[in-house]
Design a protein around this motif. Structure first.
Motif, PDB file in Angstrom:
ATOM      1  N   GLU A   8      81.087 -33.069 -17.848  1.00 44.68           N
ATOM      2  CA  GLU A   8      79.940 -33.962 -18.051  1.00 44.68           C
ATOM      3  C   GLU A   8      79.674 -34.790 -16.801  1.00 44.68           C
ATOM      4  N   THR A   9      80.730 -35.268 -16.161  1.00 38.65           N
ATOM      5  CA  THR A   9      80.586 -36.082 -14.956  1.00 38.65           C
ATOM      6  C   THR A   9      80.012 -35.251 -13.818  1.00 38.65           C
ATOM      7  N   ILE A  10      80.500 -34.034 -13.638  1.00 31.92           N
ATOM      8  CA  ILE A  10      79.955 -33.142 -12.606  1.00 31.92           C
ATOM      9  C   ILE A  10      78.472 -32.893 -12.866  1.00 31.92           C
ATOM     10  N   THR A  11      78.113 -32.658 -14.114  1.00 32.18           N
ATOM     11  CA  THR A  11      76.709 -32.429 -14.467  1.00 32.18           C
ATOM     12  C   THR A  11      75.857 -33.650 -14.142  1.00 32.18           C
ATOM     13  N   GLN A  12      76.370 -34.838 -14.403  1.00 31.90           N
ATOM     14  CA  GLN A  12      75.637 -36.066 -14.064  1.00 31.90           C
ATOM     15  C   GLN A  12      75.410 -36.170 -12.558  1.00 31.90           C
ATOM     16  N   VAL A  13      76.427 -35.850 -11.779  1.00 30.53           N
ATOM     17  CA  VAL A  13      76.298 -35.886 -10.315  1.00 30.53           C
ATOM     18  C   VAL A  13      75.260 -34.864  -9.866  1.00 30.53           C
ATOM     19  N   GLN A  14      75.305 -33.661 -10.417  1.00 30.51           N
ATOM     20  CA  GLN A  14      74.334 -32.631 -10.060  1.00 30.51           C
ATOM     21  C   GLN A  14      72.909 -33.106 -10.350  1.00 30.51           C
ATOM     22  N   ARG A  15      72.717 -33.704 -11.507  1.00 28.25           N
ATOM     23  CA  ARG A  15      71.383 -34.189 -11.887  1.00 28.25           C
ATOM     24  C   ARG A  15      70.916 -35.340 -11.004  1.00 28.25           C
ATOM     25  N   ALA A  16      71.823 -36.207 -10.617  1.00 32.42           N
ATOM     26  CA  ALA A  16      71.462 -37.338  -9.755  1.00 32.42           C
ATOM     27  C   ALA A  16      71.134 -36.872  -8.345  1.00 32.42           C
ATOM     28  N   LEU A  17      71.850 -35.877  -7.852  1.00 31.50           N
ATOM     29  CA  LEU A  17      71.669 -35.428  -6.474  1.00 31.50           C
ATOM     30  C   LEU A  17      70.431 -34.572  -6.271  1.00 31.50           C
ATOM     31  N   HIS A  18      70.082 -33.759  -7.257  1.00 27.00           N
ATOM     32  CA  HIS A  18      68.996 -32.790  -7.073  1.00 27.00           C
ATOM     33  C   HIS A  18      67.694 -33.434  -6.581  1.00 27.00           C
ATOM     34  N   PRO A  19      67.181 -34.466  -7.225  1.00 22.28           N
ATOM     35  CA  PRO A  19      65.918 -35.033  -6.733  1.00 22.28           C
ATOM     36  C   PRO A  19      66.052 -35.670  -5.351  1.00 22.28           C
ATOM     37  N   VAL A  24      64.766 -35.254   0.483  1.00 19.58           N
ATOM     38  CA  VAL A  24      65.139 -35.111   1.898  1.00 19.58           C
ATOM     39  C   VAL A  24      64.493 -33.868   2.492  1.00 19.58           C
ATOM     40  N   LEU A  25      64.568 -32.762   1.777  1.00 21.51           N
ATOM     41  CA  LEU A  25      63.970 -31.526   2.286  1.00 21.51           C
ATOM     42  C   LEU A  25      62.454 -31.634   2.400  1.00 21.51           C
ATOM     43  N   ASN A  26      61.823 -32.310   1.458  1.00 16.08           N
ATOM     44  CA  ASN A  26      60.366 -32.485   1.515  1.00 16.08           C
ATOM     45  C   ASN A  26      59.954 -33.443   2.625  1.00 16.08           C
ATOM     46  N   ALA A  27      60.797 -34.429   2.907  1.00 13.84           N
ATOM     47  CA  ALA A  27      60.480 -35.403   3.962  1.00 13.84           C
ATOM     48  C   ALA A  27      60.637 -34.803   5.356  1.00 13.84           C
ATOM     49  N   HIS A  28      61.454 -33.762   5.455  1.00 13.18           N
ATOM     50  CA  HIS A  28      61.727 -33.128   6.747  1.00 13.18           C
ATOM     51  C   HIS A  28      61.575 -31.613   6.611  1.00 13.18           C
ATOM     52  N   PRO A  29      60.338 -31.146   6.381  1.00 14.29           N
ATOM     53  CA  PRO A  29      60.165 -29.718   6.113  1.00 14.29           C
ATOM     54  C   PRO A  29      60.396 -28.859   7.354  1.00 14.29           C
ATOM     55  N   ALA A  30      60.943 -27.692   7.114  1.00 13.68           N
ATOM     56  CA  ALA A  30      61.099 -26.687   8.161  1.00 13.68           C
ATOM     57  C   ALA A  30      60.081 -25.584   7.886  1.00 13.68           C
ATOM     58  N   PRO A  31      59.615 -24.918   8.933  1.00 15.13           N
ATOM     59  CA  PRO A  31      58.568 -23.907   8.744  1.00 15.13           C
ATOM     60  C   PRO A  31      59.079 -22.614   8.099  1.00 15.13           C
ATOM     61  N   GLY A  32      58.203 -21.994   7.325  1.00 13.45           N
ATOM     62  CA  GLY A  32      58.367 -20.640   6.819  1.00 13.45           C
ATOM     63  C   GLY A  32      59.698 -20.288   6.207  1.00 13.45           C
ATOM     64  N   ALA A  40      66.806 -22.937  -0.594  1.00 13.01           N
ATOM     65  CA  ALA A  40      67.661 -22.104  -1.437  1.00 13.01           C
ATOM     66  C   ALA A  40      69.119 -22.522  -1.311  1.00 13.01           C
ATOM     67  N   ALA A  41      69.559 -22.760  -0.090  1.00 11.12           N
ATOM     68  CA  ALA A  41      70.959 -23.129   0.130  1.00 11.12           C
ATOM     69  C   ALA A  41      71.288 -24.485  -0.491  1.00 11.12           C
ATOM     70  N   ALA A  42      70.344 -25.414  -0.419  1.00 12.94           N
ATOM     71  CA  ALA A  42      70.617 -26.778  -0.870  1.00 12.94           C
ATOM     72  C   ALA A  42      70.317 -27.007  -2.350  1.00 12.94           C
ATOM     73  N   LEU A  43      69.373 -26.271  -2.903  1.00 10.29           N
ATOM     74  CA  LEU A  43      68.897 -26.608  -4.247  1.00 10.29           C
ATOM     75  C   LEU A  43      69.286 -25.626  -5.342  1.00 10.29           C
ATOM     76  N   GLU A  44      69.579 -24.399  -4.987  1.00  5.40           N
ATOM     77  CA  GLU A  44      69.846 -23.393  -6.022  1.00  5.40           C
ATOM     78  C   GLU A  44      71.336 -23.300  -6.294  1.00  5.40           C
ATOM     79  N   ILE A  78      75.586 -31.121   4.771  1.00  4.69           N
ATOM     80  CA  ILE A  78      76.482 -30.603   5.805  1.00  4.69           C
ATOM     81  C   ILE A  78      77.241 -29.394   5.282  1.00  4.69           C
ATOM     82  N   HIS A  79      77.681 -29.470   4.028  1.00  3.96           N
ATOM     83  CA  HIS A  79      78.367 -28.329   3.420  1.00  3.96           C
ATOM     84  C   HIS A  79      77.434 -27.111   3.362  1.00  3.96           C
ATOM     85  N   CYS A  80      76.191 -27.315   2.951  1.00  4.65           N
ATOM     86  CA  CYS A  80      75.230 -26.200   2.871  1.00  4.65           C
ATOM     87  C   CYS A  80      74.972 -25.598   4.257  1.00  4.65           C
ATOM     88  N   TYR A  81      74.919 -26.459   5.250  1.00  6.67           N
ATOM     89  CA  TYR A  81      74.663 -25.991   6.612  1.00  6.67           C
ATOM     90  C   TYR A  81      75.810 -25.135   7.133  1.00  6.67           C
TER      91      TYR A  81
END
Length: 82
Positions: A8-19, A24-32, A40-44, A78-81
């Motif tokens: 349950e705690t992991i799920t709460q963290v996942q839900r808090a982090l996703h938005p 962050v990704l929307n504020a700093h978009p990369a092309p194409g 995909a790496a960060a959100l899926e 950083i982990h996703c990168y």
């Protein structure tokens, strides 16, 4: 059941982090294809264990700072990168 509480705690963290990750990704978009790959790496999927450990450490140390969520997101990116 401790395992149920942990999940349950992991799920709460996942839900808090996703938005925040999306923001962050929307504020700093990369092309194409690069932007799509980053999203995909960060959100899926992902267990988000590293951010969980960061936030658990903050809680254990009595750190009550909204910026700790942003640090948790940075750790996940950083982990996703890598």
């Amino acid at each position: 059941n401790q395992m149920h509480t942990f999940q349950e705690t992991i799920t709460q963290v996942q839900r808090a982090l996703h938005p925040v990750l999306e923001g962050v990704l929307n504020a700093h978009p990369a092309p194409g294809a690069l932007g799509r790959a980053m999203a995909a790496a960060a959100l899926e999927g992902g267990k988000r264990l590293r951010p969980f450990f960061h936030l658990a450490a903050c809680q254990a140390l009595g750190v009550d700072n909204p910026a700790s969520l942003e640090v948790a997101v940075a750790v996940e990116l950083i982990h996703c990168y890598s």
